[in-house]
Scaffold this active site. Sequence first.
Site, PDB file in Angstrom:
ATOM      1  N   CYS A  54     -40.125 -38.791 -48.206  1.00 60.47           N
ATOM      2  CA  CYS A  54     -39.154 -37.853 -48.784  1.00 60.47           C
ATOM      3  C   CYS A  54     -39.309 -37.769 -50.307  1.00 60.47           C
ATOM      4  O   CYS A  54     -39.525 -38.774 -50.983  1.00 60.47           O
ATOM      5  CB  CYS A  54     -37.729 -38.282 -48.415  1.00 60.47           C
ATOM      6  SG  CYS A  54     -36.493 -37.083 -48.961  1.00 60.47           S
ATOM      7  N   CYS A  58     -33.061 -41.122 -53.758  1.00 64.16           N
ATOM      8  CA  CYS A  58     -31.835 -41.826 -53.348  1.00 64.16           C
ATOM      9  C   CYS A  58     -32.125 -43.347 -53.327  1.00 64.16           C
ATOM     10  O   CYS A  58     -32.954 -43.804 -52.531  1.00 64.16           O
ATOM     11  CB  CYS A  58     -31.399 -41.354 -51.965  1.00 64.16           C
ATOM     12  SG  CYS A  58     -31.400 -39.557 -51.814  1.00 64.16           S
ATOM     13  N   CYS A  61     -32.396 -45.500 -50.112  1.00 61.00           N
ATOM     14  CA  CYS A  61     -33.074 -44.997 -48.913  1.00 61.00           C
ATOM     15  C   CYS A  61     -34.521 -45.468 -48.749  1.00 61.00           C
ATOM     16  O   CYS A  61     -35.378 -45.217 -49.603  1.00 61.00           O
ATOM     17  CB  CYS A  61     -33.021 -43.473 -48.891  1.00 61.00           C
ATOM     18  SG  CYS A  61     -33.668 -42.827 -47.334  1.00 61.00           S
ATOM     19  N   CYS A  98     -27.673 -37.253 -32.761  1.00 60.30           N
ATOM     20  CA  CYS A  98     -27.874 -36.764 -34.132  1.00 60.30           C
ATOM     21  C   CYS A  98     -29.326 -36.939 -34.560  1.00 60.30           C
ATOM     22  O   CYS A  98     -29.852 -38.053 -34.554  1.00 60.30           O
ATOM     23  CB  CYS A  98     -26.948 -37.498 -35.086  1.00 60.30           C
ATOM     24  SG  CYS A  98     -27.139 -36.944 -36.788  1.00 60.30           S
ATOM     25  N   CYS A 130     -25.929 -32.962 -33.241  1.00 60.49           N
ATOM     26  CA  CYS A 130     -25.718 -33.055 -34.677  1.00 60.49           C
ATOM     27  C   CYS A 130     -27.090 -33.129 -35.332  1.00 60.49           C
ATOM     28  O   CYS A 130     -28.061 -33.577 -34.717  1.00 60.49           O
ATOM     29  CB  CYS A 130     -24.905 -34.310 -34.982  1.00 60.49           C
ATOM     30  SG  CYS A 130     -24.654 -34.612 -36.740  1.00 60.49           S
ATOM     31  N   CYS A 190     -19.772 -33.397 -40.698  1.00 57.15           N
ATOM     32  CA  CYS A 190     -19.752 -34.853 -40.686  1.00 57.15           C
ATOM     33  C   CYS A 190     -20.143 -35.274 -42.093  1.00 57.15           C
ATOM     34  O   CYS A 190     -21.261 -34.995 -42.532  1.00 57.15           O
ATOM     35  CB  CYS A 190     -20.770 -35.359 -39.658  1.00 57.15           C
ATOM     36  SG  CYS A 190     -21.082 -37.127 -39.786  1.00 57.15           S
ATOM     37  N   ARG A 262     -16.190 -43.081 -38.500  1.00 62.65           N
ATOM     38  CA  ARG A 262     -17.302 -43.797 -37.852  1.00 62.65           C
ATOM     39  C   ARG A 262     -17.687 -45.070 -38.595  1.00 62.65           C
ATOM     40  O   ARG A 262     -17.998 -45.023 -39.791  1.00 62.65           O
ATOM     41  CB  ARG A 262     -18.515 -42.855 -37.736  1.00 62.65           C
ATOM     42  CG  ARG A 262     -19.672 -43.450 -36.940  1.00 62.65           C
ATOM     43  CD  ARG A 262     -20.707 -42.382 -36.576  1.00 62.65           C
ATOM     44  NE  ARG A 262     -20.071 -41.260 -35.903  1.00 62.65           N
ATOM     45  CZ  ARG A 262     -20.106 -40.007 -36.332  1.00 62.65           C
ATOM     46  NH1 ARG A 262     -20.770 -39.709 -37.413  1.00 62.65           N
ATOM     47  NH2 ARG A 262     -19.481 -39.059 -35.684  1.00 62.65           N
TER      48      ARG A 262
HETATM   49  N1  SAM Z   1     -32.422 -36.361 -45.873  1.00 60.73           N
HETATM   50  C1  SAM Z   1     -31.152 -35.973 -45.423  1.00 60.73           C
HETATM   51  C2  SAM Z   1     -30.061 -36.263 -46.421  1.00 60.73           C
HETATM   52  O1  SAM Z   1     -30.253 -37.073 -47.315  1.00 60.73           O
HETATM   53  O2  SAM Z   1     -28.994 -35.665 -46.283  1.00 60.73           O
HETATM   54  C3  SAM Z   1     -30.768 -36.585 -44.084  1.00 60.73           C
HETATM   55  C4  SAM Z   1     -31.138 -38.010 -43.779  1.00 60.73           C
HETATM   56  S1  SAM Z   1     -30.386 -39.256 -44.813  1.00 60.73           S
HETATM   57  C5  SAM Z   1     -31.317 -40.680 -44.398  1.00 60.73           C
HETATM   58  C6  SAM Z   1     -28.774 -39.462 -44.080  1.00 60.73           C
HETATM   59  C7  SAM Z   1     -27.838 -40.457 -44.696  1.00 60.73           C
HETATM   60  O3  SAM Z   1     -28.220 -41.776 -44.336  1.00 60.73           O
HETATM   61  C8  SAM Z   1     -27.753 -40.531 -46.208  1.00 60.73           C
HETATM   62  O4  SAM Z   1     -26.964 -39.524 -46.748  1.00 60.73           O
HETATM   63  C9  SAM Z   1     -27.097 -41.891 -46.408  1.00 60.73           C
HETATM   64  O5  SAM Z   1     -25.702 -41.758 -46.466  1.00 60.73           O
HETATM   65  C10 SAM Z   1     -27.519 -42.678 -45.158  1.00 60.73           C
HETATM   66  N2  SAM Z   1     -28.392 -43.808 -45.506  1.00 60.73           N
HETATM   67  C11 SAM Z   1     -29.698 -43.743 -45.856  1.00 60.73           C
HETATM   68  N3  SAM Z   1     -30.186 -44.958 -46.131  1.00 60.73           N
HETATM   69  C12 SAM Z   1     -29.173 -45.836 -45.976  1.00 60.73           C
HETATM   70  C13 SAM Z   1     -29.052 -47.254 -46.138  1.00 60.73           C
HETATM   71  N4  SAM Z   1     -30.080 -47.992 -46.546  1.00 60.73           N
HETATM   72  N5  SAM Z   1     -27.863 -47.829 -45.868  1.00 60.73           N
HETATM   73  C14 SAM Z   1     -26.817 -47.060 -45.465  1.00 60.73           C
HETATM   74  N6  SAM Z   1     -26.869 -45.728 -45.300  1.00 60.73           N
HETATM   75  C15 SAM Z   1     -28.031 -45.118 -45.560  1.00 60.73           C
HETATM   76  C1  DTB Z   2     -24.658 -41.701 -41.549  1.00 59.10           C
HETATM   77  O1  DTB Z   2     -23.639 -41.611 -42.258  1.00 59.10           O
HETATM   78  N1  DTB Z   2     -25.333 -42.810 -41.355  1.00 59.10           N
HETATM   79  C2  DTB Z   2     -26.494 -42.554 -40.528  1.00 59.10           C
HETATM   80  C3  DTB Z   2     -26.360 -41.053 -40.193  1.00 59.10           C
HETATM   81  N2  DTB Z   2     -25.199 -40.677 -40.909  1.00 59.10           N
HETATM   82  C4  DTB Z   2     -27.475 -40.135 -40.472  1.00 59.10           C
HETATM   83  C5  DTB Z   2     -27.769 -42.961 -41.173  1.00 59.10           C
HETATM   84  C6  DTB Z   2     -27.806 -44.442 -41.528  1.00 59.10           C
HETATM   85  C7  DTB Z   2     -29.167 -44.757 -42.011  1.00 59.10           C
HETATM   86  C8  DTB Z   2     -29.354 -46.224 -42.263  1.00 59.10           C
HETATM   87  C9  DTB Z   2     -30.710 -46.533 -42.756  1.00 59.10           C
HETATM   88  C10 DTB Z   2     -31.808 -46.216 -41.776  1.00 59.10           C
HETATM   89  O2  DTB Z   2     -31.739 -46.586 -40.591  1.00 59.10           O
HETATM   90  O3  DTB Z   2     -32.829 -45.625 -42.228  1.00 59.10           O
HETATM   91 FE1  SF4 Z   3     -34.601 -38.279 -48.572  1.00 55.49          FE
HETATM   92 FE2  SF4 Z   3     -33.460 -40.556 -47.849  1.00 55.49          FE
HETATM   93 FE3  SF4 Z   3     -32.429 -39.159 -49.847  1.00 55.49          FE
HETATM   94 FE4  SF4 Z   3     -32.249 -38.193 -47.315  1.00 55.49          FE
HETATM   95  S1  SF4 Z   3     -31.282 -40.048 -48.127  1.00 55.49           S
HETATM   96  S2  SF4 Z   3     -32.819 -37.067 -49.166  1.00 55.49           S
HETATM   97  S3  SF4 Z   3     -34.190 -38.987 -46.486  1.00 55.49           S
HETATM   98  S4  SF4 Z   3     -34.474 -40.143 -49.821  1.00 55.49           S
END
Ligand code: SAM
Ligand code: DTB
Ligand code: SF4
Length: 332
Positions: A54, A58, A61, A98, A130, A190, A262
């Site tokens: 990506c 973030c 992430c 989802c 979702c 959501c 959730r």
């Molecule tokens: N790329 C899209 C976005 O950022 O909206 C969708 C996927 S993103 C991985 C979805 C959500 O996962 C993020 O907004 C964040 O709240 C959650 N998330 C990602 N990494 C995480 C982590 N290490 N711990 C907890 N939540 C996480």
């Molecule tokens: C949300 O609030 N948490 C989920 C879902 N919506 C998309 C994602 C959690 C991701 C946790 C890190 C991972 O497994 O990559």
């Molecule tokens: Fe990309 Fe992860 Fe940020 Fe979603 S949360 S925009 S997958 S870096």
Amino acid sequence: MSEIRTNWTEEEVTQIYNTPLMELIYQAATVHRDYHETGEVQVCTLLSIKTGGCSEDCAYCPQSARYETEVKAEKMMPKEMILAAAERAKEAGSTRFCMGAAWRSARKTKDFDRVLDVVSDVADMGLEVCATLGMLNDEQAAKLKDAGLYAYNHNLDSSEDFYKKIITTRSYDDRLDTIKKVQDNDISVCSGGIIGMGETHEDRIGLLYTLCTLDQHPESVPVNALIAVEGTPMENQPKVPSWDMARMIATARILMPESMVRLSAGRVRMDFEEQALCFMAGANSIFTGEKLLTTDNNELSEDMHMFELFGLTPRPAYKNAKEEHLPEVVAE
Ligand code: SAM
Ligand code: DTB
Ligand code: SF4
């Protein structure tokens, strides 16, 4: 019965958030009983359909291409694999499926058409569909709605102030804009956040305040505890205490009584007692299945045992759904 309000003041939110924990949980449990069957918990399953690589930064992430993590960039998952995963999720008792993509914004390529195709097939299975694909424009939101999408996940993650410290490649207003487009296209929203990233209590309050003063409360509010993944800038963040999760959940429950709250990421590090505290505080939705997106989730057999011990049952699909959010296949 408390009323649904979108005119909360920041002072009110602060006051609720700062209520002594046992009293706060009691108040939240009372609201929970007024609006929901407290033995019912929504069971959702996630699938990462486009993993890693990506462009965004973030800081939490593991899928960001900027950090050296074990997650490697993959192509979009073939349709057959996605549908097989949805079938398994349904058989395992999930009612919501989802699909997540590591995109800054939903693609304008064939990959987006593939998503539309798969959304429609999963909706035909009777699952609430979702997706979380990053930012959307109006046309994309309309197409997703037409395909049968029920909900769209787009987290605000934190307060506007703290957001700037964890993500520099897009703004809080960008997030709010996509949420608006989702709402305008009659897709249920959501949206929630993550705690444990080094934010202050004021930041947590700021997140809850923004969520509960949106024009309409999100249909579901995921509360995630940071999963500190090796290689990300947040790898050394300590585990979030369960009472912090319970405080967030209880405050969200009181502010947004009708929403599904959730207990999301981070459950894997909680024992049954810690999870019980969160259900008491008003959580009524979880993710089950082997993985969240890229990280491990609780064992399904453990979750089933927990449901049995606590007397919980899965909430039926589309329960209390607003007419305008229902996909055609269900509304017919
Ligand atoms: N790329 C899209 C976005 O950022 O909206 C969708 C996927 S993103 C991985 C979805 C959500 O996962 C993020 O907004 C964040 O709240 C959650 N998330 C990602 N990494 C995480 C982590 N290490 N711990 C907890 N939540 C996480
Ligand atoms: C949300 O609030 N948490 C989920 C879902 N919506 C998309 C994602 C959690 C991701 C946790 C890190 C991972 O497994 O990559
Ligand atoms: Fe990309 Fe992860 Fe940020 Fe979603 S949360 S925009 S997958 S870096």
